[in-house]
Design a protein around this motif. Structure first.
Motif, PDB file in Angstrom:
ATOM      1  N   HIS A  59      18.812  20.698  -5.829  1.00 33.33           N
ATOM      2  CA  HIS A  59      17.377  21.013  -5.793  1.00 33.33           C
ATOM      3  C   HIS A  59      16.784  20.427  -4.513  1.00 33.33           C
ATOM      4  O   HIS A  59      17.080  19.298  -4.151  1.00 33.33           O
ATOM      5  CB  HIS A  59      16.661  20.434  -7.010  1.00 33.33           C
ATOM      6  N   THR A  60      15.914  21.189  -3.849  1.00 36.84           N
ATOM      7  CA  THR A  60      15.382  20.727  -2.562  1.00 36.84           C
ATOM      8  C   THR A  60      13.857  20.652  -2.491  1.00 36.84           C
ATOM      9  O   THR A  60      13.309  20.197  -1.488  1.00 36.84           O
ATOM     10  CB  THR A  60      15.867  21.656  -1.428  1.00 36.84           C
ATOM     11  N   GLY A  61      13.145  21.080  -3.515  1.00 38.72           N
ATOM     12  CA  GLY A  61      11.679  21.057  -3.499  1.00 38.72           C
ATOM     13  C   GLY A  61      11.137  19.909  -4.343  1.00 38.72           C
ATOM     14  O   GLY A  61      11.564  19.707  -5.484  1.00 38.72           O
ATOM     15  N   TYR A  62      10.186  19.171  -3.799  1.00 39.60           N
ATOM     16  CA  TYR A  62       9.626  18.009  -4.490  1.00 39.60           C
ATOM     17  C   TYR A  62       8.117  17.959  -4.334  1.00 39.60           C
ATOM     18  O   TYR A  62       7.555  18.463  -3.359  1.00 39.60           O
ATOM     19  CB  TYR A  62      10.246  16.707  -3.945  1.00 39.60           C
ATOM     20  N   ARG A  63       7.487  17.349  -5.310  1.00 39.06           N
ATOM     21  CA  ARG A  63       6.037  17.132  -5.298  1.00 39.06           C
ATOM     22  C   ARG A  63       5.828  15.617  -5.319  1.00 39.06           C
ATOM     23  O   ARG A  63       6.416  14.919  -6.143  1.00 39.06           O
ATOM     24  CB  ARG A  63       5.418  17.755  -6.548  1.00 39.06           C
ATOM     25  N   GLU A  64       4.965  15.131  -4.432  1.00 45.59           N
ATOM     26  CA  GLU A  64       4.612  13.710  -4.440  1.00 45.59           C
ATOM     27  C   GLU A  64       3.366  13.536  -5.303  1.00 45.59           C
ATOM     28  O   GLU A  64       2.375  14.235  -5.130  1.00 45.59           O
ATOM     29  CB  GLU A  64       4.341  13.229  -3.020  1.00 45.59           C
ATOM     30  N   ILE A  65       3.428  12.601  -6.236  1.00 47.07           N
ATOM     31  CA  ILE A  65       2.296  12.308  -7.109  1.00 47.07           C
ATOM     32  C   ILE A  65       1.880  10.866  -6.834  1.00 47.07           C
ATOM     33  O   ILE A  65       2.669   9.944  -7.038  1.00 47.07           O
ATOM     34  CB  ILE A  65       2.672  12.469  -8.595  1.00 47.07           C
ATOM     35  N   VAL A  66       0.655  10.687  -6.343  1.00 45.41           N
ATOM     36  CA  VAL A  66       0.167   9.354  -6.006  1.00 45.41           C
ATOM     37  C   VAL A  66      -1.046   9.042  -6.871  1.00 45.41           C
ATOM     38  O   VAL A  66      -1.987   9.828  -6.946  1.00 45.41           O
ATOM     39  CB  VAL A  66      -0.213   9.253  -4.512  1.00 45.41           C
ATOM     40  N   THR A  67      -1.000   7.915  -7.535  1.00 43.71           N
ATOM     41  CA  THR A  67      -2.139   7.436  -8.311  1.00 43.71           C
ATOM     42  C   THR A  67      -2.749   6.270  -7.559  1.00 43.71           C
ATOM     43  O   THR A  67      -2.100   5.253  -7.346  1.00 43.71           O
ATOM     44  CB  THR A  67      -1.698   6.981  -9.717  1.00 43.71           C
ATOM     45  N   SER A  68      -3.992   6.449  -7.114  1.00 46.01           N
ATOM     46  CA  SER A  68      -4.714   5.394  -6.413  1.00 46.01           C
ATOM     47  C   SER A  68      -5.832   4.889  -7.306  1.00 46.01           C
ATOM     48  O   SER A  68      -6.405   5.641  -8.094  1.00 46.01           O
ATOM     49  CB  SER A  68      -5.305   5.933  -5.111  1.00 46.01           C
ATOM     50  N   PHE A  69      -6.163   3.636  -7.153  1.00 47.77           N
ATOM     51  CA  PHE A  69      -7.192   3.015  -7.978  1.00 47.77           C
ATOM     52  C   PHE A  69      -8.447   2.814  -7.143  1.00 47.77           C
ATOM     53  O   PHE A  69      -8.392   2.315  -6.021  1.00 47.77           O
ATOM     54  CB  PHE A  69      -6.664   1.700  -8.554  1.00 47.77           C
ATOM     55  N   LEU A  70      -9.572   3.253  -7.697  1.00 53.46           N
ATOM     56  CA  LEU A  70     -10.851   3.231  -6.991  1.00 53.46           C
ATOM     57  C   LEU A  70     -11.814   2.261  -7.655  1.00 53.46           C
ATOM     58  O   LEU A  70     -11.674   1.940  -8.838  1.00 53.46           O
ATOM     59  CB  LEU A  70     -11.467   4.635  -6.991  1.00 53.46           C
ATOM     60  N   ARG A  71     -12.796   1.836  -6.893  1.00 52.03           N
ATOM     61  CA  ARG A  71     -13.862   0.981  -7.435  1.00 52.03           C
ATOM     62  C   ARG A  71     -15.169   1.394  -6.788  1.00 52.03           C
ATOM     63  O   ARG A  71     -15.231   1.607  -5.579  1.00 52.03           O
ATOM     64  CB  ARG A  71     -13.571  -0.488  -7.140  1.00 52.03           C
ATOM     65  N   SER A  72     -16.212   1.527  -7.592  1.00 50.55           N
ATOM     66  CA  SER A  72     -17.539   1.809  -7.041  1.00 50.55           C
ATOM     67  C   SER A  72     -18.262   0.489  -6.836  1.00 50.55           C
ATOM     68  O   SER A  72     -18.036  -0.481  -7.556  1.00 50.55           O
ATOM     69  CB  SER A  72     -18.332   2.739  -7.963  1.00 50.55           C
ATOM     70  N   ARG A  73     -19.124   0.476  -5.802  1.00 51.55           N
ATOM     71  CA  ARG A  73     -19.874  -0.749  -5.495  1.00 51.55           C
ATOM     72  C   ARG A  73     -21.133  -0.355  -4.720  1.00 51.55           C
ATOM     73  O   ARG A  73     -21.177   0.722  -4.119  1.00 51.55           O
ATOM     74  CB  ARG A  73     -19.019  -1.716  -4.690  1.00 51.55           C
ATOM     75  N   PRO A  74     -22.131  -1.218  -4.719  1.00 45.65           N
ATOM     76  CA  PRO A  74     -23.330  -0.908  -3.934  1.00 45.65           C
ATOM     77  C   PRO A  74     -22.962  -0.768  -2.459  1.00 45.65           C
ATOM     78  O   PRO A  74     -22.103  -1.494  -1.951  1.00 45.65           O
ATOM     79  CB  PRO A  74     -24.236  -2.117  -4.151  1.00 45.65           C
ATOM     80  N   ALA A  75     -23.591   0.178  -1.781  1.00 45.99           N
ATOM     81  CA  ALA A  75     -23.344   0.365  -0.353  1.00 45.99           C
ATOM     82  C   ALA A  75     -23.809  -0.867   0.412  1.00 45.99           C
ATOM     83  O   ALA A  75     -24.738  -1.566  -0.008  1.00 45.99           O
ATOM     84  CB  ALA A  75     -24.086   1.601   0.148  1.00 45.99           C
ATOM     85  N   GLU A  76     -23.167  -1.131   1.524  1.00 40.10           N
ATOM     86  CA  GLU A  76     -23.537  -2.265   2.356  1.00 40.10           C
ATOM     87  C   GLU A  76     -24.994  -2.130   2.779  1.00 40.10           C
ATOM     88  O   GLU A  76     -25.442  -1.049   3.173  1.00 40.10           O
ATOM     89  CB  GLU A  76     -22.639  -2.292   3.593  1.00 40.10           C
ATOM     90  N   GLY A  77     -25.755  -3.208   2.675  1.00 41.59           N
ATOM     91  CA  GLY A  77     -27.169  -3.166   3.046  1.00 41.59           C
ATOM     92  C   GLY A  77     -28.064  -2.543   1.987  1.00 41.59           C
ATOM     93  O   GLY A  77     -29.235  -2.325   2.217  1.00 41.59           O
ATOM     94  N   LYS A  78     -27.500  -2.210   0.820  1.00 37.88           N
ATOM     95  CA  LYS A  78     -28.271  -1.592  -0.264  1.00 37.88           C
ATOM     96  C   LYS A  78     -28.069  -2.428  -1.534  1.00 37.88           C
ATOM     97  O   LYS A  78     -27.374  -2.023  -2.444  1.00 37.88           O
ATOM     98  CB  LYS A  78     -27.795  -0.154  -0.526  1.00 37.88           C
ATOM     99  N   PRO A  79     -28.656  -3.608  -1.597  1.00 38.38           N
ATOM    100  CA  PRO A  79     -28.394  -4.483  -2.745  1.00 38.38           C
ATOM    101  C   PRO A  79     -28.946  -3.930  -4.056  1.00 38.38           C
ATOM    102  O   PRO A  79     -29.959  -3.245  -4.057  1.00 38.38           O
ATOM    103  CB  PRO A  79     -29.112  -5.780  -2.365  1.00 38.38           C
TER     104      PRO A  79
END
Length: 92
Positions: free
Chosen positions: A61-81
């Motif tokens: 078999h020569t075909g592959y799919r890359e599956i990446v799980t990344s972890f995100l975090r929301s936070r106040p924007a810089e300068g926007k307390p």
């Protein structure tokens, strides 16, 4: 968990990769697109690549799919307390 929506509305928020101490790095899997068998989930790229090459050698078999799980975090924007005034435009 109860969210205090009025506090969230007072800030501009951004979302991005979780950079907190102890945050998990991205997790990668390689999946064969012929038989759907997957490599073990790993945090490094080389293990998935080696798995795919070995899988090709065993099955042709020569075909592959890359599956990446990344972890995100929301936070106040810089300068926007949270709960503060917009430092750039003088509005909340």
């Amino acid at each position: 968990m109860k969210v205090n929506r009025s506090t969230i509305r007072l800030a501009k928020w951004v979302i991005g990769r979780d950079k907190e101490e102890g945050a998990s790095p991205p997790i990668r899997e390689v999946e064969c697109t012929t038989c759907m068998e997957k490599s073990p989930a790993e945090t490094n790229q080389i293990d998935g690549d080696i798995w795919a090459l070995q899988h090709t050698g065993r099955n042709g078999h020569t075909g592959y799919r890359e599956i990446v799980t990344s972890f995100l975090r929301s936070r106040p924007a810089e300068g926007k307390p949270v709960g503060g005034r917009d430092q750039e435009q003088g509005t909340s």
